[in-house]
Scaffold this active site. Structure first.
Site, PDB file in Angstrom:
ATOM      1  N   ASP A 198       0.844  -1.202   0.000  1.00 48.21           N
ATOM      2  CA  ASP A 198       0.000   0.000   0.000  1.00 48.21           C
ATOM      3  C   ASP A 198       0.881   1.255   0.000  1.00 48.21           C
ATOM      4  O   ASP A 198       0.590   2.241  -0.681  1.00 48.21           O
ATOM      5  CB  ASP A 198      -0.910  -0.016   1.240  1.00 48.21           C
ATOM      6  CG  ASP A 198      -1.656  -1.337   1.342  1.00 48.21           C
ATOM      7  OD1 ASP A 198      -2.330  -1.694   0.381  1.00 48.21           O
ATOM      8  OD2 ASP A 198      -1.506  -2.029   2.371  1.00 48.21           O
TER       9      ASP A 198
ATOM     10  N   HIS B 103      -4.876  -3.071   6.612  1.00 45.85           N
ATOM     11  CA  HIS B 103      -4.736  -3.349   5.182  1.00 45.85           C
ATOM     12  C   HIS B 103      -6.131  -3.686   4.667  1.00 45.85           C
ATOM     13  O   HIS B 103      -6.514  -4.850   4.533  1.00 45.85           O
ATOM     14  CB  HIS B 103      -3.755  -4.505   4.947  1.00 45.85           C
ATOM     15  CG  HIS B 103      -3.762  -4.980   3.522  1.00 45.85           C
ATOM     16  ND1 HIS B 103      -3.269  -4.229   2.489  1.00 45.85           N
ATOM     17  CD2 HIS B 103      -4.221  -6.112   2.953  1.00 45.85           C
ATOM     18  CE1 HIS B 103      -3.428  -4.883   1.352  1.00 45.85           C
ATOM     19  NE2 HIS B 103      -4.013  -6.034   1.610  1.00 45.85           N
TER      20      HIS B 103
HETATM   21  P1  NDP Z   1      -2.567 -15.643  -3.238  1.00 49.81           P
HETATM   22  O1  NDP Z   1      -1.238 -16.277  -3.209  1.00 49.81           O
HETATM   23  O2  NDP Z   1      -2.922 -14.757  -4.377  1.00 49.81           O
HETATM   24  O3  NDP Z   1      -2.821 -14.785  -1.898  1.00 49.81           O
HETATM   25  C1  NDP Z   1      -2.499 -15.317  -0.638  1.00 49.81           C
HETATM   26  C2  NDP Z   1      -3.000 -14.393   0.433  1.00 49.81           C
HETATM   27  O4  NDP Z   1      -2.329 -13.147   0.375  1.00 49.81           O
HETATM   28  C3  NDP Z   1      -4.493 -14.076   0.321  1.00 49.81           C
HETATM   29  O5  NDP Z   1      -5.037 -14.096   1.632  1.00 49.81           O
HETATM   30  C4  NDP Z   1      -4.471 -12.687  -0.253  1.00 49.81           C
HETATM   31  O6  NDP Z   1      -5.608 -11.947   0.136  1.00 49.81           O
HETATM   32  C5  NDP Z   1      -3.291 -12.135   0.482  1.00 49.81           C
HETATM   33  N1  NDP Z   1      -2.827 -10.818   0.101  1.00 49.81           N
HETATM   34  C6  NDP Z   1      -2.360  -9.904   1.002  1.00 49.81           C
HETATM   35  N2  NDP Z   1      -2.052  -8.792   0.416  1.00 49.81           N
HETATM   36  C7  NDP Z   1      -2.300  -8.939  -0.861  1.00 49.81           C
HETATM   37  C8  NDP Z   1      -2.192  -8.077  -1.940  1.00 49.81           C
HETATM   38  N3  NDP Z   1      -1.777  -6.846  -1.789  1.00 49.81           N
HETATM   39  N4  NDP Z   1      -2.526  -8.525  -3.146  1.00 49.81           N
HETATM   40  C9  NDP Z   1      -2.959  -9.784  -3.269  1.00 49.81           C
HETATM   41  N5  NDP Z   1      -3.115 -10.648  -2.264  1.00 49.81           N
HETATM   42  C10 NDP Z   1      -2.800 -10.217  -1.065  1.00 49.81           C
HETATM   43  O7  NDP Z   1      -3.717 -16.729  -3.090  1.00 49.81           O
HETATM   44  P2  NDP Z   1      -3.854 -18.141  -3.781  1.00 49.81           P
HETATM   45  O8  NDP Z   1      -5.273 -18.531  -3.553  1.00 49.81           O
HETATM   46  O9  NDP Z   1      -3.240 -18.172  -5.136  1.00 49.81           O
HETATM   47  O10 NDP Z   1      -2.929 -19.051  -2.886  1.00 49.81           O
HETATM   48  C11 NDP Z   1      -3.165 -19.283  -1.546  1.00 49.81           C
HETATM   49  C12 NDP Z   1      -2.497 -20.594  -1.218  1.00 49.81           C
HETATM   50  O11 NDP Z   1      -2.587 -20.749   0.183  1.00 49.81           O
HETATM   51  C13 NDP Z   1      -3.184 -21.788  -1.848  1.00 49.81           C
HETATM   52  O12 NDP Z   1      -2.205 -22.570  -2.516  1.00 49.81           O
HETATM   53  C14 NDP Z   1      -3.771 -22.554  -0.655  1.00 49.81           C
HETATM   54  O13 NDP Z   1      -3.695 -23.948  -0.829  1.00 49.81           O
HETATM   55  C15 NDP Z   1      -2.848 -22.089   0.428  1.00 49.81           C
HETATM   56  N6  NDP Z   1      -3.301 -22.183   1.816  1.00 49.81           N
HETATM   57  C16 NDP Z   1      -2.368 -22.656   2.670  1.00 49.81           C
HETATM   58  C17 NDP Z   1      -2.641 -22.773   3.992  1.00 49.81           C
HETATM   59  C18 NDP Z   1      -1.589 -23.319   4.862  1.00 49.81           C
HETATM   60  O14 NDP Z   1      -0.415 -23.320   4.481  1.00 49.81           O
HETATM   61  N7  NDP Z   1      -1.969 -23.803   6.036  1.00 49.81           N
HETATM   62  C19 NDP Z   1      -3.950 -22.375   4.531  1.00 49.81           C
HETATM   63  C20 NDP Z   1      -4.859 -21.841   3.559  1.00 49.81           C
HETATM   64  C21 NDP Z   1      -4.517 -21.748   2.235  1.00 49.81           C
HETATM   65  P3  NDP Z   1      -6.927 -11.843  -0.796  1.00 49.81           P
HETATM   66  O15 NDP Z   1      -7.565 -13.220  -0.746  1.00 49.81           O
HETATM   67  O16 NDP Z   1      -7.715 -10.806  -0.094  1.00 49.81           O
HETATM   68  O17 NDP Z   1      -6.457 -11.461  -2.171  1.00 49.81           O
END
Ligand code: NDP
Length: 323
Positions: free
Chosen positions: A159, A187
């Site tokens: 941001d 955020h």
């Molecule tokens: P991303 O990699 O795109 O995003 C991951 C997180 O970062 C989201 O919560 C996203 O928020 C957040 N985020 C924070 N700031 C920003 C920003 N400025 N711009 C974009 N995102 C931001 O998500 P994916 O769905 O591609 O990947 C998530 C992964 O996490 C998946 O592979 C899933 O399996 C995994 N996962 C792992 C867990 C664990 O390790 N225990 C638990 C849950 C999920 P927002 O959704 O608001 O964009």
């Protein structure tokens, strides 16, 4: 050669993880003389995708990469970690209210806070990226009872960067001429990008732009930039978020006298409620984040800072049973 440092990334097979891991392995986060071991956590359904990412990491033959662990077990992922980037989070699903999202992520960050406490290095530095990042960070801190709250932070550098880029474009200067800007609070769409103390070259920013532009265009545009990118790209920002996370960890570990913004546990500075994770203007030295306490703020700033603080207090109330 230095001893390798262990870096844990959760949600490592996701978009941000994919944009981040190769840069960490090439030395962009901790320096090109610092070997690293990557410890990657994913949920079981994403383990296949993670294996593909690990193969690509191997195929880069990075000289600094001394090992890769891929696992769905938090205790293995956090074992001995020096740096933890909590990226994985539950996205908002159809029909899910903000409260449900807080609840779903609450369970993840409670467990991860406890596992970091029990298995990571006692000097670990933890950055929360997964949303709602400030409150997820609050939950993790409160579940890592043996660690110092100063070891946890949440990401608002993206941001901050967005605000710098927008002001530089408006005033027709290079990025590095914009100084002293700050992003306060959550955020989320209530965050407050502040220009009162900012300068462009030697001139106060608010002498170069009108107050109407600041209030009616600059602030909402920074607040809504994530949504604007989703509309254009069809998915949320990933490369810029990964870049910001790497920058956050680099500045925290290697230091900076340039003001940036980070979410940290409030100790009551600027009258912000103690204990919540709130973004402040900061510098970093000797591995510690320090708040810039020198700002004089006007009524407009205080009103905006209170608004985003109120949202964080509501989020805290919704998950108070997890603290
Ligand atoms: P991303 O990699 O795109 O995003 C991951 C997180 O970062 C989201 O919560 C996203 O928020 C957040 N985020 C924070 N700031 C920003 C920003 N400025 N711009 C974009 N995102 C931001 O998500 P994916 O769905 O591609 O990947 C998530 C992964 O996490 C998946 O592979 C899933 O399996 C995994 N996962 C792992 C867990 C664990 O390790 N225990 C638990 C849950 C999920 P927002 O959704 O608001 O964009």
């Amino acid at each position: 050669m230095k001893e390798p440092l262990r870096i844990t990334v959760t949600g490592a097979a996701g978009q941000i993880g994919y944009a981040m891991l190769f840069r960490i392995a090439s030395g962009e986060m901790l320096g090109t003389d610092q070997p690293v071991i990557l410890q990657l956590l994913e949920i079981p359904p994403a383990m296949n995708a993670l294996e593909g990412v690990v193969m690509e990491l191997q195929d880069c033959a990075f000289p600094l990469l001394r090992g890769v662990v891929s696992t769905s077990q938090p205790e293995e992922a956090f074992s001995g970690a020096d740096f933890v980037l909590l990226v994985g989070a539950r996205p908002r699903g159809p029909g899910m209210e903000r409260k449900d999202l807080l609840e779903a992520n609450g369970a993840i960050f409670t467990g991860q806070g406890k596992a970091i406490n029990d298995y990571a290095s006692k000097n670990v530095k933890v950055l929360v990226v997964g949303n709602p990042a400030n409150t997820n960070c609050l939950i993790a801190v409160n579940n890592a009872k043996d660690l110092n709250p100063e070891q946890f932070s949440s990401m608002t550098i993206l941001d901050h960067n967005r605000a710098i880029a927008l002001l530089a474009e408006r005033t027709g200067v290079h990025i590095d001429e914009v100084q002293n800007l700050a992003v306060w609070g959550n955020h989320s769409a209530t965050m407050f990008p502040e220009l009162l103390s900012a300068s462009v070259g030697d001139t106060p920013a608010l002498e170069l732009v009108t107050f109407d532009w600041y209030r009616d265009q600059f602030i909402p545009k920074v607040q809504q930039r994530g949504a604007e990118i989703i509309r254009a790209r069809g998915s949320s920002s990933a490369a810029s978020a990964a870049n910001a996370a790497i920058q956050h960890m680099r500045l925290w570990s290697l230091g900076t006298r340039t003001i940036t913004s980070m979410g940290i546990v409030s100790c009551g500075d600027y009258d912000i409620t103690e204990g919540i994770v709130y973004s402040f203007p900061v510098t970093c030295g000797a591995g510690k984040i320090e708040i810039d306490k020198s700002r004089s703020l006007d009524d407009f700033c205080v009103e905006r800072m209170r608004l985003t603080e109120r949202e964080l207090l509501e989020e805290r109330d919704a998950i108070k049973h997890l603290l």
